[in-house]
Each structure stands twice: as C-alpha cells, then as structure tokens.
Design a protein around this motif. Structure first.
Motif, mmCIF file in Angstrom:
data_model
loop_
_atom_site.group_PDB
_atom_site.id
_atom_site.type_symbol
_atom_site.label_atom_id
_atom_site.label_comp_id
_atom_site.label_asym_id
_atom_site.label_seq_id
_atom_site.Cartn_x
_atom_site.Cartn_y
_atom_site.Cartn_z
ATOM 1 N N VAL A 109 75.744 30.213 70.127
ATOM 2 C CA VAL A 109 74.649 29.255 69.963
ATOM 3 C C VAL A 109 73.644 29.850 68.984
ATOM 4 O O VAL A 109 73.156 30.967 69.183
ATOM 5 C CB VAL A 109 73.976 28.944 71.314
ATOM 6 C CG1 VAL A 109 72.818 27.978 71.124
ATOM 7 C CG2 VAL A 109 74.985 28.370 72.299
ATOM 8 N N THR A 110 73.333 29.083 67.921
ATOM 9 C CA THR A 110 72.380 29.519 66.910
ATOM 10 C C THR A 110 71.182 28.574 66.917
ATOM 11 O O THR A 110 71.351 27.354 66.886
ATOM 12 C CB THR A 110 73.027 29.541 65.511
ATOM 13 O OG1 THR A 110 74.165 30.413 65.544
ATOM 14 C CG2 THR A 110 72.053 30.025 64.449
ATOM 15 N N PHE A 111 69.994 29.169 66.950
ATOM 16 C CA PHE A 111 68.739 28.421 66.914
ATOM 17 C C PHE A 111 68.083 28.693 65.566
ATOM 18 O O PHE A 111 68.022 29.837 65.124
ATOM 19 C CB PHE A 111 67.824 28.864 68.063
ATOM 20 C CG PHE A 111 66.465 28.233 68.046
ATOM 21 C CD1 PHE A 111 66.307 26.887 68.319
ATOM 22 C CD2 PHE A 111 65.342 28.985 67.756
ATOM 23 C CE1 PHE A 111 65.050 26.300 68.312
ATOM 24 C CE2 PHE A 111 64.079 28.413 67.741
ATOM 25 C CZ PHE A 111 63.931 27.068 68.019
ATOM 26 N N ASN A 112 67.563 27.650 64.900
ATOM 27 C CA ASN A 112 67.062 27.802 63.534
ATOM 28 C C ASN A 112 65.635 28.354 63.421
ATOM 29 O O ASN A 112 65.137 28.577 62.326
ATOM 30 C CB ASN A 112 67.180 26.489 62.757
ATOM 31 C CG ASN A 112 66.212 25.417 63.215
ATOM 32 O OD1 ASN A 112 65.336 25.646 64.030
ATOM 33 N ND2 ASN A 112 66.400 24.219 62.687
ATOM 34 N N GLY A 113 64.950 28.559 64.524
ATOM 35 C CA GLY A 113 63.633 29.182 64.481
ATOM 36 C C GLY A 113 62.490 28.278 64.070
ATOM 37 O O GLY A 113 61.380 28.740 63.839
ATOM 38 N N GLU A 114 62.736 26.996 63.984
ATOM 39 C CA GLU A 114 61.671 26.055 63.629
ATOM 40 C C GLU A 114 60.986 25.566 64.897
ATOM 41 O O GLU A 114 61.589 25.468 65.951
ATOM 42 C CB GLU A 114 62.240 24.872 62.850
ATOM 43 C CG GLU A 114 62.846 25.253 61.520
ATOM 44 C CD GLU A 114 61.859 25.900 60.553
ATOM 45 O OE1 GLU A 114 60.664 25.519 60.558
ATOM 46 O OE2 GLU A 114 62.280 26.785 59.800
ATOM 47 N N GLY A 115 59.717 25.235 64.765
ATOM 48 C CA GLY A 115 58.970 24.701 65.894
ATOM 49 C C GLY A 115 57.738 25.521 66.165
ATOM 50 O O GLY A 115 57.312 26.343 65.345
ATOM 51 N N TRP A 116 57.172 25.312 67.343
ATOM 52 C CA TRP A 116 55.924 25.969 67.707
ATOM 53 C C TRP A 116 56.023 26.546 69.104
ATOM 54 O O TRP A 116 56.547 25.922 70.014
ATOM 55 C CB TRP A 116 54.772 24.967 67.660
ATOM 56 C CG TRP A 116 54.620 24.335 66.314
ATOM 57 C CD1 TRP A 116 55.118 23.137 65.922
ATOM 58 C CD2 TRP A 116 53.978 24.889 65.178
ATOM 59 N NE1 TRP A 116 54.823 22.895 64.616
ATOM 60 C CE2 TRP A 116 54.108 23.963 64.128
ATOM 61 C CE3 TRP A 116 53.303 26.077 64.931
ATOM 62 C CZ2 TRP A 116 53.592 24.185 62.867
ATOM 63 C CZ3 TRP A 116 52.777 26.292 63.679
ATOM 64 C CH2 TRP A 116 52.922 25.357 62.661
ATOM 65 N N ASP A 117 55.485 27.732 69.246
ATOM 66 C CA ASP A 117 55.305 28.362 70.547
ATOM 67 C C ASP A 117 56.609 28.518 71.337
ATOM 68 O O ASP A 117 57.663 28.753 70.781
ATOM 69 C CB ASP A 117 54.253 27.607 71.364
ATOM 70 C CG ASP A 117 52.902 27.557 70.660
ATOM 71 O OD1 ASP A 117 52.544 28.575 70.042
ATOM 72 O OD2 ASP A 117 52.233 26.508 70.723
#
Length: 146
Positions: A109-117
C-alpha cells in the motif's frame, strides 16, 4: 369439480416432491463428506496479525509504502477478486493470480503524502474467505518539510 380439485392436489404434491432433497443411505459418512466439502476454504493469516500500519510523521508530498504480508493457511486457493481504497491518494499492489494453500504473498500500500494533519486510510480486499473481505488500515501525520 371434485376431479379438478383432486388434480390440483395431485399436481401440488408432485411439484413439492420435486424440490425435496434425495435421502441417502450413507448416514454418518455422507454427513462427514458434506462437512468436509463445506470446510474447503481459503484463510488469510496476516503476518503478526497486523492489518494496521502507522507511518508516524511524513513530509507533505512524500510517498510512503508499507507491505502487508499474509499466508493462505486454508485448504483452497485464495483469490483476491477486487480491491477498493478509501481515496485516490492510496494505491494498492496485490497478486492477481490465486494464492495456493500454504503459499505466502503480500499487499503493498502506497500513500502519496498529500493532505493535512492526521490521516487514516483503508484498503478493502474482496476475497473468497469465510468473511468475504479483509480491511487494511494505514495512518500517519502529515507535516511540512523543514
């Protein structure tokens, strides 16, 4: 009128008999064989029983990945029929071919690191186990780069 009523009753009995299951003379042995057939299932045993992963703090925009490892401890091939994520920021990689009994495999599972908190994302696997699905979770905290 009596003939019509008798014909309807006879037809009803015939139809209801067609739906009945045949009786076997095997008794206990047939019951055991039926039970064995029912028990033929795939079972996903997760390494360390871990279905959750916390990345901790990650820099905004930085991709991070985790590999969830599992083994098919059942007695039937394991098939991952579908995978759904809770958002487009999470990308799963999973085996498309059946995982045979005793074989190990993984879901990355790869998460793209975008977003907040703080974030929590899920990956739902549709599988041919008794439960029918497995849910994996990733969590973390997005921080600004220094």
């Amino acid at each position: 009128m009596k003939k019509v009523l008798l014909l309807i009753v006879a037809l009803g009995l015939t139809v209801s008999m067609c739906g009945a299951e045949p009786q076997s003379k095997g008794g206990k042995k047939d019951a055991q064989m039926t039970e064995v057939k029912k028990e033929k299932r795939a079972i996903m045993a997760w390494e360390r029983n871990a279905r959750k992963w916390d990345f901790g703090d990650i820099e905004r925009g930085k991709k991070v990945s985790h590999v969830f490892k599992f083994k098919n401890t059942g007695n039937a091939p394991l098939i991952i029929a579908d995978v759904a994520t809770s958002c487009g920021c999470t990308m799963p990689e999973y085996p498309r071919e059946p995982i045979m009994p005793g074989q190990e495999s993984q879901v990355k599972v790869t998460f793209n690191g975008e977003g907040w908190d703080r974030f929590t994302k899920s990956v739902t696997l549709t599988v041919n186990t008794r439960e029918g699905r497995e849910i994996l979770y990733i969590t973390g905290n997005i921080v600004d780069s220094k």
